[in-house]
Design an enzyme around this catalytic site. Sequence first.
Site, PDB file in Angstrom:
ATOM      1  N   HIS A   1     -11.709  -3.091   0.762  1.00 49.56           N
ATOM      2  CA  HIS A   1     -11.076  -2.529   1.956  1.00 49.56           C
ATOM      3  C   HIS A   1     -11.625  -3.267   3.188  1.00 49.56           C
ATOM      4  O   HIS A   1     -12.835  -3.446   3.315  1.00 49.56           O
ATOM      5  CB  HIS A   1     -11.468  -1.054   2.000  1.00 49.56           C
ATOM      6  CG  HIS A   1     -10.813  -0.231   3.039  1.00 49.56           C
ATOM      7  ND1 HIS A   1     -11.351   0.963   3.453  1.00 49.56           N
ATOM      8  CD2 HIS A   1      -9.675  -0.381   3.747  1.00 49.56           C
ATOM      9  CE1 HIS A   1     -10.576   1.509   4.367  1.00 49.56           C
ATOM     10  NE2 HIS A   1      -9.546   0.714   4.564  1.00 49.56           N
TER      11      HIS A   1
ATOM     12  N   ASP B   1       0.855  -1.199   0.000  1.00 48.54           N
ATOM     13  CA  ASP B   1       0.000   0.000   0.000  1.00 48.54           C
ATOM     14  C   ASP B   1       0.887   1.244   0.000  1.00 48.54           C
ATOM     15  O   ASP B   1       1.614   1.501   0.963  1.00 48.54           O
ATOM     16  CB  ASP B   1      -0.887  -0.021   1.253  1.00 48.54           C
ATOM     17  CG  ASP B   1      -1.984   1.043   1.207  1.00 48.54           C
ATOM     18  OD1 ASP B   1      -1.947   1.903   0.311  1.00 48.54           O
ATOM     19  OD2 ASP B   1      -2.872   0.995   2.091  1.00 48.54           O
TER      20      ASP B   1
ATOM     21  N   GLU C   1      -1.042  -0.653  -4.243  1.00 53.65           N
ATOM     22  CA  GLU C   1      -2.305   0.022  -3.900  1.00 53.65           C
ATOM     23  C   GLU C   1      -2.135   1.532  -3.766  1.00 53.65           C
ATOM     24  O   GLU C   1      -1.122   1.999  -3.231  1.00 53.65           O
ATOM     25  CB  GLU C   1      -2.788  -0.581  -2.573  1.00 53.65           C
ATOM     26  CG  GLU C   1      -4.026   0.073  -2.004  1.00 53.65           C
ATOM     27  CD  GLU C   1      -4.370  -0.515  -0.632  1.00 53.65           C
ATOM     28  OE1 GLU C   1      -3.979  -1.672  -0.343  1.00 53.65           O
ATOM     29  OE2 GLU C   1      -5.010   0.196   0.155  1.00 53.65           O
TER      30      GLU C   1
ATOM     31  N   ASP D   1     -11.144  -0.249  10.884  1.00 50.93           N
ATOM     32  CA  ASP D   1     -12.160   0.805  11.025  1.00 50.93           C
ATOM     33  C   ASP D   1     -13.465   0.437  10.312  1.00 50.93           C
ATOM     34  O   ASP D   1     -14.472   1.122  10.489  1.00 50.93           O
ATOM     35  CB  ASP D   1     -11.654   2.176  10.571  1.00 50.93           C
ATOM     36  CG  ASP D   1     -10.864   2.169   9.286  1.00 50.93           C
ATOM     37  OD1 ASP D   1      -9.772   1.564   9.259  1.00 50.93           O
ATOM     38  OD2 ASP D   1     -11.332   2.763   8.316  1.00 50.93           O
TER      39      ASP D   1
HETATM   40  O1  KDG Z   1      -9.141   4.745   8.095  1.00 48.53           O
HETATM   41  C1  KDG Z   1      -8.078   4.675   7.213  1.00 48.53           C
HETATM   42  C2  KDG Z   1      -7.641   3.246   7.043  1.00 48.53           C
HETATM   43  O2  KDG Z   1      -8.742   2.427   6.773  1.00 48.53           O
HETATM   44  C3  KDG Z   1      -6.636   3.104   5.950  1.00 48.53           C
HETATM   45  O3  KDG Z   1      -5.527   3.879   6.226  1.00 48.53           O
HETATM   46  C4  KDG Z   1      -6.250   1.651   5.818  1.00 48.53           C
HETATM   47  O4  KDG Z   1      -5.115   2.066   3.780  1.00 48.53           O
HETATM   48  C5  KDG Z   1      -5.663   1.292   4.516  1.00 48.53           C
HETATM   49  C6  KDG Z   1      -5.776  -0.113   4.103  1.00 48.53           C
HETATM   50  O5  KDG Z   1      -5.384  -0.381   2.975  1.00 48.53           O
HETATM   51  O6  KDG Z   1      -6.265  -0.917   4.878  1.00 48.53           O
HETATM   52 MG    MG Z   2      -5.021   1.264   1.784  1.00 47.57          MG
END
Ligand code: KDG
Ligand code: MG
Length: 403
Positions: free
Chosen positions: A312, A210, A236, A316
């Site tokens: 995703h 990422d 990503e 969160d």
């Molecule tokens: O709230 C932000 C996160 O969900 C994010 O930073 C996580 O980039 C993320 C990922 O790929 O899980």
């Molecule tokens: Mg991400």
Amino acid sequence: MKITAARVIVCCPGRNFVTLKLETDQGLTGVGDATLNGRELAVASYLQDHVIPCLIGRDPQQIEDIWQYLYKGAYWRRGPVTMSAIAAVDTALWDIKAKSAGLPLYQLLGGRSRTGVMAYGHATGRDIDETVDEVLRHQHAGYRAIRAQSGVPGLVKVYGVSTTGRMYEPADNTLPSEHDWDTALYLRHTPRLFEAVRLAVGDETHLLHDVHHRLTPLEAAQLGKSLEPYGLFWMEDPTPAENQEAFRLIRQHTTTPLAVGEVFNSIWDCKQLIEEQLIDYIRTTVTHAGGITHLRRIADLAALYQVRTGSHGATDLSPVCMGAALHFDTWVPNFGVQEYMPHSQEMLSVFPHDWRFDNGMLYCGETPGHGVDIDERLAARYPYQRAYLPVNRLRHDGSLHSW
Ligand code: KDG
Ligand code: MG
């Protein structure tokens, strides 16, 4: 059937979650996730003050009409707050419909397309050696796909790397904490990381990374090219993707597959990326992209262009989102992979659920609905605590940079 009551439950069993619960005159209830990390109360108010009054008395079976009513009826279209609120309603309505049919949700979408859902886990370390160890630990735990992130020498705090020794949670402070950034250091370090990781895990394991929106298109092209020898599953969010055209430049220079979309909230955010085949994976979620109803439209558009899903699934997104996502993933024909960042036991205990993880795969349950509820009494023991995502500043002069 009629919606008779609706409640927004905000709780913090280790991190904040916003949950919508709908009740009907037939005793059926439905639950939806509305968590927008760092902006939770905006969605809670949108639901409480503006959406719930319009829902009472409506027929919960009319999922499409309610979706259009909330989307077109607001006049102000799209945006993460609106779309997360609509998503929570939509998820709860699909939950109710599946319960009233006595079927697990994936059966209503079209039935099972696969035996289970391939998950990718997060391997993170403060340096390359620690990250390699974490990647191997995930491989031994059965993961077939692993995301690798590591600290960058010279930078104190970077996205994805825990500095506390506990599981990484980005919303880590009551005011935004500050990370530092230097693109040149990162671009030198990352190919070294993947050289070491690929050597350690062998050829079979899928590797992901990422970039978290921090590069320019040209820098992203350079990074993608330098990672080609290590055969990544995806790179990503290489650039901030408001500028969808920018991906043409990245695409012209690298065959490293690209994944984008966790911050998108509608089909319009990814229309060009998909239609021009500028990406390989679309990462929109149930919660942030308007629920099952809208996510299905995105996935269907993506299927026309051989773009696969890669939802995703950071912590969160609540266990409710994960439940709904797994039903979606079990059905969607163009499934790619599902992100899985395990919630703590404390978080899971607030959300009784029937989905499970086993040997690198996730499985939705077979109980009617999406299989996740909220224990409201337990949730009440964990009141909301303000928490923000960090900001990023350039190391040499403090300019604000994408985090
Ligand atoms: O709230 C932000 C996160 O969900 C994010 O930073 C996580 O980039 C993320 C990922 O790929 O899980
Ligand atoms: Mg991400």
